[in-house]
Write a protein that holds these residues in place. Structure first.
Motif, PDB file in Angstrom:
ATOM      1  N   PRO A  63       0.679  -1.283   0.085  1.00 14.93           N
ATOM      2  CA  PRO A  63       0.045  -0.033   0.177  1.00 14.93           C
ATOM      3  C   PRO A  63       0.828   1.178  -0.015  1.00 14.93           C
ATOM      4  CG  PRO A  63      -0.899  -1.638   1.454  1.00 14.93           C
ATOM      5  CD  PRO A  63       0.493  -2.231   1.072  1.00 14.93           C
ATOM      6  N   LYS A  64       2.084   1.307   0.774  1.00 15.05           N
ATOM      7  CA  LYS A  64       2.790   2.540   0.807  1.00 15.05           C
ATOM      8  C   LYS A  64       3.321   2.806  -0.362  1.00 15.05           C
ATOM      9  CE  LYS A  64       5.194   5.681   2.602  1.00 15.05           C
ATOM     10  NZ  LYS A  64       4.733   7.014   2.832  1.00 15.05           N
ATOM     11  N   ALA A  65       3.777   1.424  -1.096  1.00 14.14           N
ATOM     12  CA  ALA A  65       4.587   1.713  -2.554  1.00 14.14           C
ATOM     13  C   ALA A  65       3.411   2.402  -3.479  1.00 14.14           C
ATOM     14  CB  ALA A  65       4.920   0.211  -2.896  1.00 14.14           C
ATOM     15  N   ILE A  66       2.392   1.770  -3.406  1.00 11.77           N
ATOM     16  CA  ILE A  66       1.122   2.235  -4.394  1.00 11.77           C
ATOM     17  C   ILE A  66       0.840   3.870  -4.209  1.00 11.77           C
ATOM     18  CG2 ILE A  66      -1.309   2.080  -4.871  1.00 11.77           C
ATOM     19  CD1 ILE A  66      -1.062  -0.920  -4.596  1.00 11.77           C
ATOM     20  N   GLU A  67       0.785   3.947  -2.914  1.00 11.43           N
ATOM     21  CA  GLU A  67       0.748   5.644  -2.610  1.00 11.43           C
ATOM     22  C   GLU A  67       1.731   6.467  -3.152  1.00 11.43           C
ATOM     23  OE1 GLU A  67       1.367   8.130   1.441  1.00 11.43           O
ATOM     24  OE2 GLU A  67       0.051   6.295   1.605  1.00 11.43           O
ATOM     25  N   GLU A  68       3.053   5.764  -2.857  1.00  9.93           N
ATOM     26  CA  GLU A  68       4.182   6.815  -3.243  1.00  9.93           C
ATOM     27  C   GLU A  68       4.219   6.945  -5.181  1.00  9.93           C
ATOM     28  OE1 GLU A  68       6.666   8.443  -1.760  1.00  9.93           O
ATOM     29  OE2 GLU A  68       5.519   8.197  -0.037  1.00  9.93           O
ATOM     30  N   ILE A  69       3.921   5.717  -5.542  1.00  4.85           N
ATOM     31  CA  ILE A  69       3.713   5.904  -6.988  1.00  4.85           C
ATOM     32  C   ILE A  69       2.945   6.700  -7.531  1.00  4.85           C
ATOM     33  CG2 ILE A  69       2.429   3.745  -7.672  1.00  4.85           C
ATOM     34  CD1 ILE A  69       5.769   4.598  -9.303  1.00  4.85           C
ATOM     35  N   LYS A  70       1.490   6.593  -6.928  1.00 11.75           N
ATOM     36  CA  LYS A  70       0.674   7.533  -7.258  1.00 11.75           C
ATOM     37  C   LYS A  70       1.050   9.032  -7.205  1.00 11.75           C
ATOM     38  CE  LYS A  70      -3.650   4.823  -6.303  1.00 11.75           C
ATOM     39  NZ  LYS A  70      -4.713   4.767  -5.422  1.00 11.75           N
ATOM     40  N   GLY A  71       1.919   9.313  -6.456  1.00  6.25           N
ATOM     41  CA  GLY A  71       2.450  10.847  -6.451  1.00  6.25           C
ATOM     42  C   GLY A  71       3.340  10.982  -7.443  1.00  6.25           C
ATOM     43  N   VAL A  72       4.049  10.005  -7.931  1.00  2.64           N
ATOM     44  CA  VAL A  72       5.051  10.185  -9.147  1.00  2.64           C
ATOM     45  C   VAL A  72       3.987  10.297 -10.386  1.00  2.64           C
ATOM     46  CG1 VAL A  72       6.745   9.104 -10.652  1.00  2.64           C
ATOM     47  CG2 VAL A  72       6.979   8.775  -8.284  1.00  2.64           C
ATOM     48  N   LEU A  73       3.166   9.507 -10.644  1.00  2.00           N
ATOM     49  CA  LEU A  73       2.221   9.569 -11.611  1.00  2.00           C
ATOM     50  C   LEU A  73       1.354  10.946 -11.871  1.00  2.00           C
ATOM     51  CD1 LEU A  73       1.029   5.797 -11.993  1.00  2.00           C
ATOM     52  CD2 LEU A  73       2.448   6.952 -13.472  1.00  2.00           C
ATOM     53  N   GLY A  74       1.219  11.647 -10.483  1.00  2.00           N
ATOM     54  CA  GLY A  74       0.545  12.859 -10.558  1.00  2.00           C
ATOM     55  C   GLY A  74       1.337  13.980 -11.133  1.00  2.00           C
ATOM     56  N   THR A  75       2.788  13.802 -10.786  1.00  2.00           N
ATOM     57  CA  THR A  75       3.755  14.846 -11.507  1.00  2.00           C
ATOM     58  C   THR A  75       4.208  14.437 -12.725  1.00  2.00           C
ATOM     59  OG1 THR A  75       5.446  14.017 -10.278  1.00  2.00           O
ATOM     60  CG2 THR A  75       4.212  15.451  -9.200  1.00  2.00           C
ATOM     61  N   ASN A  76       4.165  13.219 -12.945  1.00  2.00           N
ATOM     62  CA  ASN A  76       4.815  12.724 -14.276  1.00  2.00           C
ATOM     63  C   ASN A  76       4.021  11.603 -15.054  1.00  2.00           C
ATOM     64  OD1 ASN A  76       6.347  11.986 -16.707  1.00  2.00           O
ATOM     65  ND2 ASN A  76       8.189  11.515 -15.391  1.00  2.00           N
ATOM     66  N   PRO A  77       2.522  11.896 -15.563  1.00  2.00           N
ATOM     67  CA  PRO A  77       1.791  10.914 -16.014  1.00  2.00           C
ATOM     68  C   PRO A  77       2.182  10.191 -17.281  1.00  2.00           C
ATOM     69  CG  PRO A  77       0.881  12.892 -16.279  1.00  2.00           C
ATOM     70  CD  PRO A  77       2.120  13.132 -15.635  1.00  2.00           C
ATOM     71  N   GLU A  78       3.233  10.776 -17.819  1.00  2.00           N
ATOM     72  CA  GLU A  78       3.934  10.163 -19.195  1.00  2.00           C
ATOM     73  C   GLU A  78       4.905   9.017 -18.803  1.00  2.00           C
ATOM     74  OE1 GLU A  78       2.767  11.144 -22.090  1.00  2.00           O
ATOM     75  OE2 GLU A  78       1.283  12.285 -21.082  1.00  2.00           O
ATOM     76  N   ASN A  79       5.225   8.853 -17.574  1.00  2.00           N
ATOM     77  CA  ASN A  79       6.370   7.796 -17.284  1.00  2.00           C
ATOM     78  C   ASN A  79       5.804   6.411 -17.417  1.00  2.00           C
ATOM     79  OD1 ASN A  79       8.143   6.109 -15.632  1.00  2.00           O
ATOM     80  ND2 ASN A  79       8.814   8.122 -14.842  1.00  2.00           N
ATOM     81  N   SER A  80       6.235   5.686 -18.316  1.00  2.00           N
ATOM     82  CA  SER A  80       5.902   4.363 -18.597  1.00  2.00           C
ATOM     83  C   SER A  80       6.408   3.567 -17.552  1.00  2.00           C
ATOM     84  CB  SER A  80       6.342   4.107 -19.992  1.00  2.00           C
ATOM     85  OG  SER A  80       6.241   2.551 -20.244  1.00  2.00           O
ATOM     86  N   GLU A  81       7.534   3.647 -17.183  1.00  2.00           N
ATOM     87  CA  GLU A  81       7.814   2.788 -15.966  1.00  2.00           C
ATOM     88  C   GLU A  81       7.286   2.864 -14.586  1.00  2.00           C
ATOM     89  OE1 GLU A  81      10.260   0.226 -15.550  1.00  2.00           O
ATOM     90  OE2 GLU A  81      10.519   0.157 -17.499  1.00  2.00           O
ATOM     91  N   ALA A  82       6.734   4.017 -14.321  1.00  2.00           N
ATOM     92  CA  ALA A  82       5.923   4.335 -13.208  1.00  2.00           C
ATOM     93  C   ALA A  82       4.534   3.656 -13.353  1.00  2.00           C
ATOM     94  CB  ALA A  82       5.706   5.704 -13.112  1.00  2.00           C
ATOM     95  N   HIS A  83       3.991   3.526 -14.577  1.00  2.00           N
ATOM     96  CA  HIS A  83       2.639   2.882 -14.787  1.00  2.00           C
ATOM     97  C   HIS A  83       3.023   1.492 -14.692  1.00  2.00           C
ATOM     98  CE1 HIS A  83      -0.174   6.040 -15.844  1.00  2.00           C
ATOM     99  NE2 HIS A  83       1.042   6.616 -16.468  1.00  2.00           N
ATOM    100  N   PHE A  84       4.024   0.943 -15.232  1.00  2.00           N
ATOM    101  CA  PHE A  84       4.393  -0.335 -15.088  1.00  2.00           C
ATOM    102  C   PHE A  84       4.549  -0.961 -13.665  1.00  2.00           C
ATOM    103  CE2 PHE A  84       7.738  -3.662 -15.066  1.00  2.00           C
ATOM    104  CZ  PHE A  84       7.120  -4.901 -15.529  1.00  2.00           C
ATOM    105  N   PHE A  85       5.342  -0.230 -12.887  1.00  2.00           N
ATOM    106  CA  PHE A  85       5.611  -0.511 -11.529  1.00  2.00           C
ATOM    107  C   PHE A  85       4.367  -0.476 -10.555  1.00  2.00           C
ATOM    108  CE2 PHE A  85       6.792   0.395  -7.148  1.00  2.00           C
ATOM    109  CZ  PHE A  85       7.542  -0.548  -6.818  1.00  2.00           C
ATOM    110  N   HIS A  86       3.368   0.605 -10.969  1.00  2.00           N
ATOM    111  CA  HIS A  86       1.993   0.714 -10.496  1.00  2.00           C
ATOM    112  C   HIS A  86       1.033  -0.558 -10.549  1.00  2.00           C
ATOM    113  CE1 HIS A  86      -1.833   3.159  -9.919  1.00  2.00           C
ATOM    114  NE2 HIS A  86      -1.611   2.446  -8.504  1.00  2.00           N
ATOM    115  N   GLY A  87       1.176  -0.958 -11.919  1.00  2.00           N
ATOM    116  CA  GLY A  87       0.606  -2.261 -12.386  1.00  2.00           C
ATOM    117  C   GLY A  87       1.136  -3.286 -11.469  1.00  2.00           C
ATOM    118  N   GLN A  88       2.377  -3.555 -11.292  1.00  2.00           N
ATOM    119  CA  GLN A  88       2.966  -4.668 -10.505  1.00  2.00           C
ATOM    120  C   GLN A  88       2.511  -4.742  -9.097  1.00  2.00           C
ATOM    121  OE1 GLN A  88       7.223  -3.989 -11.378  1.00  2.00           O
ATOM    122  NE2 GLN A  88       7.315  -5.817 -12.220  1.00  2.00           N
TER     123      GLN A  88
END
Length: 90
Positions: free
Chosen positions: A28-53
């Motif tokens: 849950p903490k990893a998901i919360e943190e990755i949502k923050g990254v996607l909030g500032t950089n929604p184009e980040n393919s790696e962030a979407h992949f990690f979020h999916g994982q």
């Protein structure tokens, strides 16, 4: 022999922190943190992949699939995201 210095910045540094959360079972903490990254950089393919994982590890399979697809939309050559999709989805 001299050591090699590697400067880790941006997504790599942030990603490493999220991987530590995941390895510690703090999904849950990893998901919360990755949502923050996607909030500032929604184009980040790696962030979407990690979020999916992380969503997949949480049993949220439909949401995970959507993140893997989003990763592919951002980077058609993302082998990890393609491999993460169930057969017949894509």
């Amino acid at each position: 022999m001299r050591g090699v210095k590697v400067k880790v910045t941006g997504w790599q540094q942030e990603g490493a922190e999220r991987i530590v959360y995941a390895e510690q079972g703090k999904i849950p903490k990893a998901i919360e943190e990755i949502k923050g990254v996607l909030g500032t950089n929604p184009e980040n393919s790696e962030a979407h992949f990690f979020h999916g994982q992380m969503l997949e590890k949480s049993g949220k399979f439909d949401e995970a699939i959507e993140e893997f697809k989003e990763s592919i939309r951002r980077n058609r050559k993302h082998d990890g995201a393609w491999a993460a999709l169930p057969v017949g989805v894509g």
